[in-house]
Design a protein around this motif. Sequence first.
Motif, PDB file in Angstrom:
ATOM      1  N   HIS A   1       0.845  -1.203   0.000  1.00 33.84           N
ATOM      2  CA  HIS A   1       0.000   0.000   0.000  1.00 33.84           C
ATOM      3  C   HIS A   1       0.883   1.257   0.000  1.00 33.84           C
TER       4      HIS A   1
ATOM      5  N   ALA B   1       2.752   1.802  -3.206  1.00 32.44           N
ATOM      6  CA  ALA B   1       1.853   2.344  -4.225  1.00 32.44           C
ATOM      7  C   ALA B   1       1.744   3.863  -4.075  1.00 32.44           C
TER       8      ALA B   1
ATOM      9  N   LEU C   1       2.854   6.287  -7.060  1.00 38.81           N
ATOM     10  CA  LEU C   1       1.762   6.995  -7.724  1.00 38.81           C
ATOM     11  C   LEU C   1       1.630   8.457  -7.322  1.00 38.81           C
TER      12      LEU C   1
ATOM     13  N   GLU D   1      -6.670   4.255  -4.685  1.00 36.39           N
ATOM     14  CA  GLU D   1      -5.690   3.735  -5.636  1.00 36.39           C
ATOM     15  C   GLU D   1      -4.644   2.865  -4.945  1.00 36.39           C
TER      16      GLU D   1
ATOM     17  N   ILE E   1      -4.166  -1.242  -5.504  1.00 36.48           N
ATOM     18  CA  ILE E   1      -2.887  -1.821  -5.927  1.00 36.48           C
ATOM     19  C   ILE E   1      -2.417  -2.846  -4.910  1.00 36.48           C
TER      20      ILE E   1
ATOM     21  N   VAL F   1      -4.497  -5.988  -5.465  1.00 34.19           N
ATOM     22  CA  VAL F   1      -4.135  -6.735  -6.671  1.00 34.19           C
ATOM     23  C   VAL F   1      -2.804  -7.455  -6.471  1.00 34.19           C
ATOM     24  N   VAL F   2      -1.813  -6.761  -5.958  1.00 34.36           N
ATOM     25  CA  VAL F   2      -0.499  -7.378  -5.746  1.00 34.36           C
ATOM     26  C   VAL F   2      -0.616  -8.503  -4.730  1.00 34.36           C
TER      27      VAL F   2
END
Length: 71
Positions: A17, A20, A24, A39, A43, A46-47
């Motif tokens: 987290h 990311a 980003l 966001e 991420i 998903v990872v």
Amino acid sequence: MSIDNATETEKIRVTFHELAHYHLHGVDTYSSIHIKEMEAEMIAHVVSSYYSLDYVNQWINHLLEANPEKL
């Protein structure tokens, strides 16, 4: 939840987290905090879903045992 009370798996997910956010949002002053958090969380999700967190945890522990001064 305090990071001190988190399991190793939860700590890895938090790391994803935060990474990311770093990648980003390093200099992003335009997006709202809600967008940034969504966001980063997506991420991390998903990872975490793609990689077995138990495997990542074992890999990190192996690195720590082999080279504790490098981490």
